[in-house]
Design a protein around this motif. Structure first.
Motif, PDB file in Angstrom:
ATOM      1  N   GLU A  74     -92.606 -36.538  -3.664  1.00 54.41           N
ATOM      2  CA  GLU A  74     -92.363 -35.441  -4.604  1.00 54.41           C
ATOM      3  C   GLU A  74     -93.124 -35.666  -5.905  1.00 54.41           C
ATOM      4  O   GLU A  74     -93.678 -34.723  -6.478  1.00 54.41           O
ATOM      5  CB  GLU A  74     -90.864 -35.299  -4.874  1.00 54.41           C
ATOM      6  CG  GLU A  74     -90.090 -34.715  -3.712  1.00 54.41           C
ATOM      7  CD  GLU A  74     -88.583 -34.726  -3.948  1.00 54.41           C
ATOM      8  OE1 GLU A  74     -88.142 -35.168  -5.033  1.00 54.41           O
ATOM      9  OE2 GLU A  74     -87.852 -34.300  -3.035  1.00 54.41           O
ATOM     10  N   GLU A  75     -93.171 -36.920  -6.368  1.00 56.55           N
ATOM     11  CA  GLU A  75     -93.918 -37.220  -7.587  1.00 56.55           C
ATOM     12  C   GLU A  75     -95.408 -36.944  -7.377  1.00 56.55           C
ATOM     13  O   GLU A  75     -96.079 -36.404  -8.261  1.00 56.55           O
ATOM     14  CB  GLU A  75     -93.700 -38.675  -7.999  1.00 56.55           C
ATOM     15  CG  GLU A  75     -92.331 -38.960  -8.569  1.00 56.55           C
ATOM     16  CD  GLU A  75     -92.146 -40.428  -8.916  1.00 56.55           C
ATOM     17  OE1 GLU A  75     -93.150 -41.186  -8.898  1.00 56.55           O
ATOM     18  OE2 GLU A  75     -91.003 -40.816  -9.201  1.00 56.55           O
ATOM     19  N   ASN A  78     -95.875 -33.201  -7.418  1.00 58.00           N
ATOM     20  CA  ASN A  78     -95.768 -32.678  -8.784  1.00 58.00           C
ATOM     21  C   ASN A  78     -97.039 -32.974  -9.586  1.00 58.00           C
ATOM     22  O   ASN A  78     -97.474 -32.139 -10.380  1.00 58.00           O
ATOM     23  CB  ASN A  78     -94.535 -33.235  -9.487  1.00 58.00           C
ATOM     24  CG  ASN A  78     -93.246 -32.673  -8.932  1.00 58.00           C
ATOM     25  OD1 ASN A  78     -93.252 -31.582  -8.355  1.00 58.00           O
ATOM     26  ND2 ASN A  78     -92.173 -33.405  -9.090  1.00 58.00           N
ATOM     27  N   LYS A  81     -99.790 -30.513  -8.506  1.00 53.38           N
ATOM     28  CA  LYS A  81     -99.588 -29.136  -8.973  1.00 53.38           C
ATOM     29  C   LYS A  81     -99.993 -28.993 -10.430  1.00 53.38           C
ATOM     30  O   LYS A  81    -100.424 -27.930 -10.856  1.00 53.38           O
ATOM     31  CB  LYS A  81     -98.136 -28.717  -8.788  1.00 53.38           C
ATOM     32  CG  LYS A  81     -97.756 -28.506  -7.344  1.00 53.38           C
ATOM     33  CD  LYS A  81     -96.306 -28.082  -7.206  1.00 53.38           C
ATOM     34  CE  LYS A  81     -95.924 -27.907  -5.755  1.00 53.38           C
ATOM     35  NZ  LYS A  81     -94.540 -27.516  -5.604  1.00 53.38           N
TER      36      LYS A  81
END
Length: 82
Positions: A74-75, A78, A81
């Motif tokens: 997820e990091e 992120n 993005k």
């Protein structure tokens, strides 16, 4: 001195004593009980509750590892993005 009779007797004793002790003390019957007791002490038979505890611990550790991996992914997502 003792002569050759004494020397032959000593030689027979020197050769017979270790061979006799080896034969007597290497009988499987002497070691069977000791080996099975030691083996059971080192590797106890599986019990159902013990096996379940191990499986639960393994599942918990795997879940924590998967959670850490998901946070790391997820990091990374992120960062991509932004």
């Amino acid at each position: 001195m003792g002569g050759w009779h004494l020397e032959i007797g000593k030689m027979a004793l020197y050769m017979t004593f270790p061979v006799a002790l080896f034969h007597i003390f290497n009988q499987p019957a002497y070691f069977e009980e000791w080996v099975t007791k030691t083996k059971r002490d080192i590797y106890p038979p599986d019990s159902e509750s013990h096996r379940k505890e191990l499986e639960d611990a393994i599942k918990m550790i795997r879940a924590k590892q998967e959670e850490k991996q998901m946070k790391a992914f997820e990091e990374i997502e992120n960062k991509r993005k932004h």
